[in-house]
Design an enzyme around this catalytic site. Structure first.
Site: not given
Ligand code: NAD
Length: 498
Positions: A230, A234-235, A252, A286
């Site tokens: 994500g 959030v990470g 990731e 990403c």
């Molecule tokens: P996001 O961070 O909004 O959500 C990702 C996941 O985390 C979702 O399932 C969400 O419900 C969950 N989440 C949100 N808040 C949380 C919390 N406090 N605790 C636990 N879980 C929580 O991201 P998104 O909009 O779904 O995806 C886009 C992002 O993901 C971009 O920044 C993209 O670069 C990244 N991404 C990274 C990779 C990689 O492998 N590096 C791959 C795909 C996407």
């Protein structure tokens, strides 16, 4: 005509089950906001506790199932996925918006991932080493950890969960998946198909919900591993919680990827690479190419003109149409965020070469469409040069030489994927050495990662915490080492330092 909308249940330990909350969220097609794709449960603590209970029981059986036997489930799941490839691709396109050809590619990635990790079931190698004492052997083996909480982003709703599920299961763990609420169906189908493939009851659950529910998963004391894909924002929160609980955590996260184009680059290759790197999946990968760092040369202007005229011809629309090349953005609010980046880049002095507008009229009124956008005269410290946009917006940053290009490429908080186009092998290898990123491409765009063997996937800096998905390195997240000493000397002997 009123069509019936499917109300989904969680798959809790192998059985479909309504959420105790009795509450739902709705998922619409981003290419056609009038199409409600389904209603999904808003899971809560009670659902999670129940799934954890099922998982605990299943773990005690699955961990002792020989890994080659566990692999048979993944082989069968690969075959089922292949048999259902077109149906799964259509589901993916409907919920995530990506063009159908890309969705087929993503489903193929699931198949490849299952096949690769099924193969690992015959390996999962440890180490043997030399003892300092006579007649003593040392072996180090990998063992599973327990229940893994897998939280995924919406943009690769099939491939990314499979990158987590396959290494977790093959190592003997059990999993609870929480897909993004912006693309929940593909995760559901993954878990459903694992059960069709013979996965024992309880080994996998899929529970739907928002970030708040994700947080419950992260905090659950019986969930021993968290793997999340994500945003960096959030990470960081997830890592903080895991840190306090001393929980294993794989991150990731976001990216701000770049292609460096040197003056000796093959311009035809470069054009294709930049075009698909930047506008494939509407820039919502990403690994998307969001910066073109181009060395000023005699052909820079003519190249940019050609790039712009090709980008302007890209067909933007509903991904189910075979001719579509660029799909919608995932939500209207995300489209507005992307547009905000464009507007601010203009104010900072960026020159829009093409795009920069929300697409309207005919089918575009139905979805969240945005024009493929190229903005030049971007300086390395401007927002568009540094922040993740996650949309079809390419920042062009002109530079004078190789050294400046490398500095600009590394001048971001992220470190996922960097690329260089040049015919000079010395400069290509120097770039590969100097790039601060987990993935490097030479004469290829920043996208197109694979999952097998030596191809580890993951980023440096604020893209992650050093863990990897794909490749044998993925097993590091889902296994812990155990070192076994065997003393066959039959006498008392001690190493100098115990
Ligand atoms: P996001 O961070 O909004 O959500 C990702 C996941 O985390 C979702 O399932 C969400 O419900 C969950 N989440 C949100 N808040 C949380 C919390 N406090 N605790 C636990 N879980 C929580 O991201 P998104 O909009 O779904 O995806 C886009 C992002 O993901 C971009 O920044 C993209 O670069 C990244 N991404 C990274 C990779 C990689 O492998 N590096 C791959 C795909 C996407």
């Amino acid at each position: 005509m009123q069509t019936t909308v499917t109300t989904y249940k969680n798959i809790l330990g192998g059985t479909q089950k309504e959420s105790a909350s009795k509450d739902f969220f709705e998922k619409y097609n981003p290419a056609d906001k009038t199409e409600l794709l389904g209603k999904f449960p808003k899971s809560n603590q009670k659902d999670l506790d129940e799934a954890v209970g099922e998982a605990k029981k299943a773990f005690e059986v699955w961990r002792y199932t020989p890994a080659p036997k566990r692999a048979e489930v993944l082989y069968r799941a690969a075959q089922i996925t292949l048999d259902e490839k077109e149906e799964l691709a259509q589901i993916l396109t409907k919920e995530a918006g990506k063009p159908i050809a890309e969705a087929r590619g993503e489903i193929q990635e699931v198949i490849d991932t299952y096949l690769f990790f099924a193969g690992e079931g015959r390996r999962i190698y440890g180490l043997t080493g030399q003892s300092e004492l006579q007649n003593k052997s040392i072996i180090t083996i990998r063992q599973p950890i327990g229940i893994c909480g897998l939280i995924s982003a919406w943009n690769f709703p099939s491939a990314v969960p499979s990158w987590k599920i396959a290494p977790a299961l093959i190592s003997g763990n059990v999993v609870i998946l929480k897909p993004s609420k912006d693309a929940p169906m593909s995760g559901y189908k993954l878990v459903e198909n694992l059960y069709k493939a013979g996965l024992p009851k309880g080994c996998a659950s899929v529970l739907f919900g928002s970030g708040e529910f994700g947080d419950l998963i992260v905090r659950h004391p019986d969930i021993k591993v968290i793997s999340i894909t994500g945003s960096t924002e959030v990470g960081k929160m997830v890592y903080e919680t895991c840190g306090r609980m001393l929980k294993k955590c794989a991150l990731e996260l976001g990216g701000k990827n770049a292609i460096i184009a040197l003056e000796d680059a093959n311009q035809d290759l470069l054009l294709e690479g930049v075009l698909w790197g930047a506008f494939g999946t509407a820039g919502q990968r990403c690994t998307s190419t969001s910066r073109l760092i181009i060395q000023r040369s005699s052909w820079t202007d003519s190249f940019l003109e050609k790039l712009v005229s090709t980008a302007e011809k890209l067909i933007v629309g509903n991904g189910l149409n075979e001719k579509t090349q660029v799909g919608p953005l995932i939500t209207a609010s995300h489209r507005d965020t992307v547009h905000g980046f464009t507007e601010r880049a203009k104010k900072e002095g960026g020159k829009v070469l093409c795009g920069g507008r929300v697409l309207t009229g005919s089918e575009h009124d139905k979805g969240n469409f945005y024009e493929p956008t190229i903005i030049t005269d971007i300086k390395p410290n401007m927002e568009l040069a540094c922040s993740e946009v996650f949309g079809p917006v390419l920042a062009v940053i002109p530079v004078n030489n190789f050294e400046e290009a490398i500095n600009v490429a590394n001048n971001v908080e992220y470190g996922l994927s960097l690329s260089i186009y040049t015919k000079d092998i010395n400069l290509a290898m120097q770039a590969a050495d100097k790039f601060e990123s987990g993935i490097v491409y030479i004469n290829a765009p920043t996208i197109g990662a694979e999952c097998g063997g030596a191809a580890a996937f993951g980023g440096w800096k604020n893209t992650g915490n050093g863990t990897r998905e794909g490749g044998v390195m993925a097993l590091d997240t889902y296994t812990q080492y155990k070192t076994i000493y065997i003393d066959y000397s039959n006498k008392l002997q001690r190493a100098q330092i115990d």
